[in-house]
Design an enzyme around this catalytic site. Structure first.
Site, mmCIF file in Angstrom:
data_model
loop_
_atom_site.group_PDB
_atom_site.id
_atom_site.type_symbol
_atom_site.label_atom_id
_atom_site.label_comp_id
_atom_site.label_asym_id
_atom_site.label_seq_id
_atom_site.Cartn_x
_atom_site.Cartn_y
_atom_site.Cartn_z
ATOM 1 N N ASP A 220 0.861 -1.192 0.000
ATOM 2 C CA ASP A 220 0.000 0.000 0.000
ATOM 3 C C ASP A 220 0.889 1.231 0.000
ATOM 4 O O ASP A 220 2.055 1.176 0.406
ATOM 5 C CB ASP A 220 -0.923 0.028 1.238
ATOM 6 C CG ASP A 220 -1.909 1.203 1.178
ATOM 7 O OD1 ASP A 220 -2.209 1.681 0.069
ATOM 8 O OD2 ASP A 220 -2.367 1.651 2.247
ATOM 9 N N SER A 221 0.302 2.343 -0.436
ATOM 10 C CA SER A 221 1.034 3.613 -0.382
ATOM 11 C C SER A 221 1.341 3.980 1.071
ATOM 12 O O SER A 221 2.335 4.632 1.355
ATOM 13 C CB SER A 221 0.179 4.703 -1.009
ATOM 14 O OG SER A 221 -1.068 4.770 -0.345
ATOM 15 N N GLU B 55 -4.940 8.857 8.505
ATOM 16 C CA GLU B 55 -3.499 8.632 8.730
ATOM 17 C C GLU B 55 -3.054 9.261 10.051
ATOM 18 O O GLU B 55 -2.130 8.790 10.695
ATOM 19 C CB GLU B 55 -2.668 9.247 7.594
ATOM 20 C CG GLU B 55 -2.881 8.568 6.261
ATOM 21 C CD GLU B 55 -1.773 7.608 5.853
ATOM 22 O OE1 GLU B 55 -0.608 8.014 5.878
ATOM 23 O OE2 GLU B 55 -2.088 6.446 5.518
ATOM 24 N N TYR C 154 -0.865 8.591 -2.378
ATOM 25 C CA TYR C 154 -0.830 8.455 -3.836
ATOM 26 C C TYR C 154 -2.079 9.077 -4.475
ATOM 27 O O TYR C 154 -2.111 9.297 -5.675
ATOM 28 C CB TYR C 154 -0.818 6.975 -4.231
ATOM 29 C CG TYR C 154 0.505 6.244 -4.115
ATOM 30 C CD1 TYR C 154 1.613 6.800 -3.477
ATOM 31 C CD2 TYR C 154 0.640 4.968 -4.663
ATOM 32 C CE1 TYR C 154 2.807 6.101 -3.386
ATOM 33 C CE2 TYR C 154 1.830 4.267 -4.591
ATOM 34 C CZ TYR C 154 2.907 4.834 -3.941
ATOM 35 O OH TYR C 154 4.084 4.135 -3.857
ATOM 36 N N HIS D 280 -8.489 3.122 3.716
ATOM 37 C CA HIS D 280 -8.528 3.831 4.992
ATOM 38 C C HIS D 280 -9.938 3.940 5.573
ATOM 39 O O HIS D 280 -10.105 4.135 6.766
ATOM 40 C CB HIS D 280 -7.999 5.259 4.819
ATOM 41 C CG HIS D 280 -6.538 5.345 4.604
ATOM 42 N ND1 HIS D 280 -5.930 4.823 3.503
ATOM 43 C CD2 HIS D 280 -5.563 5.891 5.364
ATOM 44 C CE1 HIS D 280 -4.631 5.059 3.577
ATOM 45 N NE2 HIS D 280 -4.375 5.697 4.695
ATOM 46 N N CYS E 84 -4.354 -1.370 -2.263
ATOM 47 C CA CYS E 84 -4.553 0.069 -2.394
ATOM 48 C C CYS E 84 -5.399 0.298 -3.647
ATOM 49 O O CYS E 84 -5.038 -0.184 -4.728
ATOM 50 C CB CYS E 84 -3.187 0.740 -2.544
ATOM 51 S SG CYS E 84 -3.247 2.494 -2.906
ATOM 52 N N CYS F 26 -11.680 2.835 -0.539
ATOM 53 C CA CYS F 26 -10.346 3.265 -0.109
ATOM 54 C C CYS F 26 -10.029 2.480 1.155
ATOM 55 O O CYS F 26 -10.895 2.340 2.035
ATOM 56 C CB CYS F 26 -10.319 4.760 0.171
ATOM 57 S SG CYS F 26 -8.767 5.320 0.879
HETATM 58 N N1 DGL Z 1 -4.631 3.243 0.186
HETATM 59 C C1 DGL Z 1 -5.127 4.192 -0.761
HETATM 60 C C2 DGL Z 1 -6.413 3.674 -1.428
HETATM 61 O O1 DGL Z 1 -6.984 2.644 -1.061
HETATM 62 C C3 DGL Z 1 -5.346 5.568 -0.210
HETATM 63 C C4 DGL Z 1 -4.106 6.292 0.236
HETATM 64 C C5 DGL Z 1 -3.444 7.192 -0.756
HETATM 65 O O2 DGL Z 1 -4.060 8.141 -1.266
HETATM 66 O O3 DGL Z 1 -2.252 6.951 -0.954
HETATM 67 O O4 DGL Z 1 -6.859 4.297 -2.370
#
Ligand code: DGL
Length: 270
Positions: free
Chosen positions: A6-7, A154, A38, A190, A69, A188
């Site tokens: 993941d980012s 985050e 990201y 998060h 991600c 997403c």
């Molecule tokens: N983990 C990313 C997603 O599921 C979100 C975080 C990011 O923007 O890097 O899209």
């Protein structure tokens, strides 16, 4: 080992479900915290960063990498699968999380109107619209980007008026597009941590879908169907964590996402 990328921290919500449902496997989790988020980056950048991560996980001996991600799955997965994998290692696999989530959606919607909440990148890619249309042409998809939610999560700012304000704003923008939406994908990694807040502003009648459960079930199913891949995966119940940024900060925040203490190492992938 199964590589999980993941980012940032969000992919830990996916890894958590993998560990619950498939604890016997060995996992390597890699988070590119130094370059996250990201969500607002270009296609070219997300592709370049994701490819670097995939190469690093292959070099660790992961024959299977999950892009945990949505943004990386939306912007980099197809090119990696079609262009890079045949050159890097045609026996290895890289899988994303948008396809398995889209596959499940017809089980939930009755009105055939589905909402997707995600990052700017995921929404701009239209990946959910395209995937769902391919599988279920009768389903209409409405999207809303939620750029402020990843930074809030985050920073563990989830139970406060800031989170309330933005969740209310984004969900009302989604439902302004159609009042018939009966199913909403939290697109997403998060967002499951904001579940309580989403529930506050999304009517009980509407099904809210976090991806972690679906993605874990889908991986379990994939491994039961691909015995060749399964036999290449070690099963010693081990998990290693790597971050491209400060590992002490990663360890502190990771506990919030994973619900347990971990020790990570810092790693350069670029
Ligand atoms: N983990 C990313 C997603 O599921 C979100 C975080 C990011 O923007 O890097 O899209």
């Amino acid at each position: 080992m199964i590589g999980v990328f993941d980012s940032g921290f969000g992919g830990l919500t996916i890894l958590k479900k993998f560990l619950e449902k498939m604890p016997e496997y060995d996992y390597v989790f890699l988070a590119d915290n130094a370059r996250a988020p990201y969500g607002s980056r270009s296609f070219a950048t997300v592709y370049q960063y994701t490819l670097q991560a995939v190469k690093k996980l292959f070099s660790f001996g992961c024959p299977l990498v999950i892009l945990a991600c949505n943004t990386a799955s939306a912007k980099a997965l197809r090119t990696i699968q079609q262009q890079d994998l045949p050159k890097l290692n045609p026996q290895n696999r890289v899988l994303g999380i948008i396809r398995p989530t889209s596959e499940e959606i017809s089980k939930y919607t009755k009105t055939k109107k589905v909402g997707v909440l995600g990052t700017l990148g995921t929404v701009a890619s239209k990946s959910y619209i395209l995937e769902i249309k391919k599988l279920y042409p009768e389903i209409e998809v409405f999207q809303q980007s939620c750029p402020m939610l990843v930074p809030l999560v985050e920073n563990a700012e989830i139970d406060n008026i800031a989170a309330d304000y933005f969740v209310k704003k984004y969900t009302s923008q989604l439902f302004e597009q159609s009042s018939d939406i009966d199913t909403v994908i939290l697109g997403c990694t998060h967002y499951p941590l904001l579940m309580k807040t989403f529930r506050k502003y999304i009517d009980e009648k509407i099904t809210l879908i976090p991806q972690n459960e679906i993605v874990a079930e889908s991986l379990k199913n994939y491994l039961s169907r691909h015995k060749d891949m399964d036999s290449r995966l070690e099963k010693n119940s081990s998990v290693k964590f790597f971050t491209t940024d400060d590992n002490n900060i990663f360890d502190q925040r990771a506990e919030f996402f994973l619900g347990k203490k971990i020790k990570s190492e810092t790693l350069e992938i670029f």
